[in-house]
Design a protein around this motif. Structure first.
Motif, PDB file in Angstrom:
ATOM      1  N   UNK A 114       1.056  -1.115  -0.219  1.00 56.27           N
ATOM      2  CA  UNK A 114       0.174  -0.507  -0.212  1.00 56.27           C
ATOM      3  C   UNK A 114       0.816   1.440  -0.141  1.00 56.27           C
ATOM      4  N   UNK A 115       1.839   1.433   0.566  1.00 61.51           N
ATOM      5  CA  UNK A 115       3.346   2.449   1.003  1.00 61.51           C
ATOM      6  C   UNK A 115       3.588   2.776  -0.723  1.00 61.51           C
ATOM      7  N   UNK A 116       3.569   1.408  -1.170  1.00 64.30           N
ATOM      8  CA  UNK A 116       4.566   1.519  -2.647  1.00 64.30           C
ATOM      9  C   UNK A 116       3.714   2.549  -3.778  1.00 64.30           C
ATOM     10  N   UNK A 117       2.664   1.801  -3.512  1.00 67.36           N
ATOM     11  CA  UNK A 117       0.881   2.369  -4.064  1.00 67.36           C
ATOM     12  C   UNK A 117       0.861   3.920  -4.603  1.00 67.36           C
ATOM     13  N   UNK A 118       0.843   4.271  -2.746  1.00 69.67           N
ATOM     14  CA  UNK A 118       0.514   5.410  -2.408  1.00 69.67           C
ATOM     15  C   UNK A 118       2.016   6.481  -3.242  1.00 69.67           C
ATOM     16  N   UNK A 119       3.251   5.832  -2.636  1.00 68.19           N
ATOM     17  CA  UNK A 119       4.305   6.290  -3.454  1.00 68.19           C
ATOM     18  C   UNK A 119       4.420   6.444  -4.729  1.00 68.19           C
ATOM     19  N   UNK A 120       4.091   5.245  -5.585  1.00 68.07           N
ATOM     20  CA  UNK A 120       3.833   5.421  -6.876  1.00 68.07           C
ATOM     21  C   UNK A 120       2.835   6.449  -7.709  1.00 68.07           C
TER      22      UNK A 120
END
Length: 248
Positions: A114-120
């Protein structure tokens, strides 16, 4: 002799001298989970504590176990059952612990995803804003340059108009003087005095570009001159920032 624990059964012998017979696997002849003596076909109820053997009623009454310490089968297997139940509980606790760890680690992984998706999304938003800002600045700069072009053409036309007017006036004076030169001497002297005062008027050469326009062009030139270096520095800083500690 009766049967031995752990699934192997010996035929109970009524005489001590008959102990040479081979052991055989116990035969389940009764209901589920009940084991019967293969020799007497009787259900096993007893456990010989001395020989650690399972016995039916006939085996128990035989001379081989008559003086031995006896116990009921259920009592004999209770420690084993309790031990298995204890191990089962240990395994259940271990299973629950592993499941909890798995659940916790899965939550961590889901959190990281979820963090990576948010950073993307943040990266996409940041670059979209950058593209938009650069596009806005590009359009603004080009609009200013087009405005200067229009002003240059306007002042050029005004300059040409002024110069053309001055040239026409001078040409008219030239033609007039040519004509005066053909007149008699007395008139010529008088005309010379008149035109001498008129020719003393200094021709003011208009500027092709006004000082205000030249200032604007120079200011824009200075800004555009350092623009490539600014873009290069920004690009290098961005690459260095994104590659630092990236592990690639």
């Amino acid at each position: 002799m009766g049967t031995r624990p752990l699934g192997r059964m010996l035929l109970c012998q009524e005489e001590e001298e008959e102990n040479t017979e081979a052991s055989v696997v116990p035969t389940p002849l009764g209901p589920l989970r009940e084991t019967y003596c293969q020799k007497h076909s009787e259900k096993i109820y007893f456990f010989c504590k001395t020989d650690a053997e399972f016995l039916c009623v006939f085996c128990r009454a035989g001379p081989a176990h008559r003086t031995h310490s006896m116990g009921f089968l259920d009592e004999a297997i209770r420690p084993y059952r309790d031990h298995l139940r204890s191990q089962l509980e240990v395994l259940r606790v271990k299973r629950d612990k592993i499941e909890n760890i798995k659940c916790r680690e899965d939550q961590k992984l889901q959190g990281l995803l979820a963090l990576i998706e948010n950073k993307k999304q943040q990266v996409e938003t940041a670059f979209e804003r950058l593209y938009q800002e650069l596009g806005d600045q590009q359009r603004l700069l080009l609009a200013r340059m087009r405005g200067l072009e229009q002003q240059i053409w306007k002042e050029r036309d005004e300059y040409i108009t002024k110069v053309s007017k001055e040239v026409a006036q001078v040409e008219a004076q030239v033609e007039e003087l040519k004509q005066k030169c053909q007149r008699p001497g007395s008139e010529l002297v008088q005309d010379v005095r008149v035109y001498q005062s008129r020719c003393e008027k200094t021709f003011v050469n208009p500027e092709a570009i006004s000082s205000d326009l030249a200032k604007k062009i120079l200011e824009l030139h200075r800004k555009i001159l350092i623009l490539p270096d600014m873009m290069k520095t920004f690009s290098e800083n961005l690459v260095q920032h994104l590659e630092t500690d990236s592990g690639n």
